[in-house]
Design a protein around this motif. Structure first.
Motif, mmCIF file in Angstrom:
data_model
loop_
_atom_site.group_PDB
_atom_site.id
_atom_site.type_symbol
_atom_site.label_atom_id
_atom_site.label_comp_id
_atom_site.label_asym_id
_atom_site.label_seq_id
_atom_site.Cartn_x
_atom_site.Cartn_y
_atom_site.Cartn_z
ATOM 1 N N PRO A 30 0.820 -1.226 0.000
ATOM 2 C CA PRO A 30 0.000 0.000 0.000
ATOM 3 C C PRO A 30 0.851 1.273 0.000
ATOM 4 O O PRO A 30 0.375 2.352 -0.348
ATOM 5 C CB PRO A 30 -0.804 -0.099 1.295
ATOM 6 N N ASN A 91 2.510 13.055 -9.248
ATOM 7 C CA ASN A 91 1.893 12.035 -8.385
ATOM 8 C C ASN A 91 0.423 12.407 -8.229
ATOM 9 O O ASN A 91 -0.022 13.430 -8.746
ATOM 10 C CB ASN A 91 2.600 11.960 -7.020
ATOM 11 N N MET A 92 -0.311 11.571 -7.507
ATOM 12 C CA MET A 92 -1.738 11.848 -7.326
ATOM 13 C C MET A 92 -1.958 13.163 -6.598
ATOM 14 O O MET A 92 -2.877 13.932 -6.903
ATOM 15 C CB MET A 92 -2.376 10.678 -6.572
ATOM 16 N N THR A 93 -1.123 13.428 -5.578
ATOM 17 C CA THR A 93 -1.324 14.631 -4.767
ATOM 18 C C THR A 93 -1.227 15.889 -5.625
ATOM 19 O O THR A 93 -2.079 16.780 -5.534
ATOM 20 C CB THR A 93 -0.286 14.672 -3.624
ATOM 21 N N HIS A 120 -7.475 8.954 2.284
ATOM 22 C CA HIS A 120 -6.102 9.447 2.422
ATOM 23 C C HIS A 120 -6.174 10.974 2.385
ATOM 24 O O HIS A 120 -7.051 11.549 1.718
ATOM 25 C CB HIS A 120 -5.289 8.917 1.234
ATOM 26 N N ALA A 122 -4.602 13.074 0.791
ATOM 27 C CA ALA A 122 -4.474 13.673 -0.543
ATOM 28 C C ALA A 122 -5.829 13.849 -1.220
ATOM 29 O O ALA A 122 -5.939 14.554 -2.227
ATOM 30 C CB ALA A 122 -3.560 12.824 -1.416
ATOM 31 N N ASN A 173 -6.521 3.089 1.941
ATOM 32 C CA ASN A 173 -5.107 2.697 2.063
ATOM 33 C C ASN A 173 -4.752 2.349 3.501
ATOM 34 O O ASN A 173 -3.688 1.797 3.764
ATOM 35 C CB ASN A 173 -4.179 3.817 1.571
ATOM 36 N N ASP A 198 -10.564 8.625 -5.748
ATOM 37 C CA ASP A 198 -9.155 8.292 -5.500
ATOM 38 C C ASP A 198 -9.022 6.775 -5.599
ATOM 39 O O ASP A 198 -9.460 6.043 -4.710
ATOM 40 C CB ASP A 198 -8.749 8.780 -4.103
ATOM 41 N N VAL A 200 -6.024 5.293 -5.946
ATOM 42 C CA VAL A 200 -4.596 4.992 -5.755
ATOM 43 C C VAL A 200 -4.417 3.647 -5.043
ATOM 44 O O VAL A 200 -3.644 2.803 -5.485
ATOM 45 C CB VAL A 200 -3.890 6.123 -4.967
ATOM 46 N N HIS A 201 -5.140 3.448 -3.952
ATOM 47 C CA HIS A 201 -4.959 2.175 -3.245
ATOM 48 C C HIS A 201 -5.617 1.014 -3.997
ATOM 49 O O HIS A 201 -5.104 -0.108 -4.002
ATOM 50 C CB HIS A 201 -5.522 2.243 -1.821
ATOM 51 N N SER A 221 -1.870 6.176 -9.057
ATOM 52 C CA SER A 221 -0.425 6.406 -9.061
ATOM 53 C C SER A 221 0.269 5.124 -9.484
ATOM 54 O O SER A 221 0.048 4.078 -8.867
ATOM 55 C CB SER A 221 0.048 6.775 -7.646
ATOM 56 N N TYR A 223 3.167 3.959 -9.126
ATOM 57 C CA TYR A 223 4.069 3.239 -8.211
ATOM 58 C C TYR A 223 3.316 2.324 -7.249
ATOM 59 O O TYR A 223 3.931 1.553 -6.527
ATOM 60 C CB TYR A 223 4.981 4.206 -7.448
ATOM 61 N N LYS A 224 1.981 2.400 -7.275
ATOM 62 C CA LYS A 224 1.184 1.454 -6.475
ATOM 63 C C LYS A 224 0.742 0.271 -7.333
ATOM 64 O O LYS A 224 0.186 -0.681 -6.818
ATOM 65 C CB LYS A 224 -0.056 2.123 -5.895
#
Ligand SMILES: Cc1ncc(COP(=O)(O)O)c(C=O)c1O
Length: 416
Positions: A30, A91-93, A120, A122, A173, A198, A200-201, A221, A223-224
């Motif tokens: 995560p 990145n997402m943020t 999260h 963000a 997350n 979101d 991302v997770h 994102s 990288y996840k």
């Protein structure tokens, strides 16, 4: 349609990492996943072939344009969108700050934005700041503390005729709870509000279908999901076009390019495409796959369905194991078949600070996180903000059942 974890693992060089003569357990998915060799090669290839800014009249520059378009198409296949609806950012943020600032400037006093206690930060602070700047009001949808899931009744109560936007997670997350995204989007749309998701997770754990979700925006994102550190934004094309992006004068004025600030990381975009191709290859390698069109999208959907099935097994195994350790409490969903969760677990060990648990696991080569991991709202709502948060143990499809067992054995020792 079963995943072959041995074949999968052989593609990730970082999974060979050792500590104290044993392979480490990457239970920190995560926080970020490892990448397959194909991603490393794609990124290295861009740099070693010679990389150049895009938009020029020479071959290296044309290649950067191609890379960019290729990454948009890859993410469009992952999201179920069209490439013209995908923009990249650091990145997402960063993407969420850019979008919230642009949308927020259309709000005024009396307007409302609805956030959730499952998100999260963000997906919280950017909207709070945009609301503050516009004089708009922020409302929160609560979670059911028992299951750490989004309370859709609370969401329904929080929205109203003045709601302009609802920001929600596809999955937490912090504790892994899944959200019924289509239902939450429907609630947002029932009052004419925009829905920002979101994912991302969620992205490494299940299929994304922005058309089925009917969300207006969605962020993830790479990288996840086994790629490099780059964020991706989906938006319905007319909305990406309608809102005014904060951009430089010579930058593109049309969507989606107008949402991309400055020079993109072309090597990362090559890595994003390679990560999506990796996932698609997992789908296409499944036995008995019923592919109608043999497309990358179909392969991705198959890969994510198989991932869900495999991760359910890991989740049941983990929950079964920790249920035998009386001093461990799991925050979040523990029942259901399928379990409405990702294999991301927020736990506490009675009498041991979460940081100490994480450090003890780390000393054994088991990589996990402790604290709030920026999930400020859920950690507060669960009442553990003042006691160091939780220990987060998160698996993805490259984790093995034996690794789950190793984590359980170590937790047993730590709990004493
Ligand atoms: C659910 C969720 N949303 C948003 C973020 C922020 O993503 P990024 O690091 O791409 O800004 C994270 C990062 O951990 C996350 O887990």
């Amino acid at each position: 349609m079963r995943l072959d974890p041995t074949a999968i693992r052989s593609r990730f060089p970082a999974l060979d990492r050792q500590q104290g003569g044993r392979p480490v357990v990457w239970a920190d998915g995560p926080g970020g996943t490892q990448v397959p060799s194909s991603v490393i090669e794609a990124m290295g290839g861009v740099l070693s072939n010679g990389s150049s800014n895009h938009g020029g009249f020479f071959s290296a520059s044309a290649e950067s344009d191609e890379l960019h378009e290729g990454a948009r198409q890859a993410v469009a296949d992952l999201f179920g969108s069209s490439p013209g609806e995908v923009a990249f950012g650091q990145n997402m943020t960063s993407l969420t700050f850019a979008l919230s600032r642009a949308i927020g400037r259309t709000w005024s006093e009396g307007d409302e934005v609805v956030l959730t206690r499952l998100d999260h930060d963000a997906n919280v602070t950017p909207w709070m700041l945009a609301a503050r700047d516009a004089g708009a009001t922020v409302r929160f949808a609560d979670i059911d503390v028992e299951t750490a899931t989004l309370d859709l009744d609370s969401l329904e109560t929080a929205v109203g005729p003045n709601t302009r936007l609802v920001a929600l997670p596809a999955a937490s997350n912090a504790v892994g709870s899944l959200v019924d995204v289509s239902k939450a989007v429907e609630i947002a749309h029932s009052v004419g509000a925009l829905a920002f998701v979101d994912a991302v997770h969620y992205a490494p754990h299940g299929p994304i279908d922005v058309r089925a979700f009917d969300c207006d925006f969605l962020v993830a994102s790479a990288y996840k999901f086994f790629g490099p550190h780059t964020g991706a934004l989906y938006g319905k094309h007319d909305l990406l076009q309608r809102f005014e992006a904060y951009r430089l004068r010579p930058a593109p004025s049309e969507a989606p390019g107008k949402w991309e600030t400055g020079t993109q990381s072309f090597e990362s975009l090559a890595g994003v495409t390679a990560a999506v191709d990796y996932l698609a290859s997992v789908g296409s390698s499944l036995a008995n796959i019923q592919r109608s069109a043999g497309s990358r999208r179909a392969d991705l959907v198959a890969a994510m369905a198989a991932t869900q099935q495999y991760e359910q097994m890991l989740s049941h195994r983990f929950l079964d194991g920790v249920s035998r350790i009386p001093k461990i409490r799991v925050y979040g969903v523990t029942t259901g078949n399928p379990l409405p969760r990702t294999p991301t677990f927020g736990i506490s060990v009675e009498g041991v600070h979460p940081d100490r648990v994480a450090a003890a696991l780390g000393a054994e080569g088991i990589f996990v996180w402790s604290g709030h991991y920026y999930a400020v709202e859920p950690i507060a709502a669960l009442g553990v903000a003042d006691t160091g948060g939780l220990v987060r143990i998160g698996f993805v499809h490259y984790n093995l059942p034996e690794e789950v067992d190793r984590v359980i054995e170590a937790l047993q020792r730590i709990a004493g």
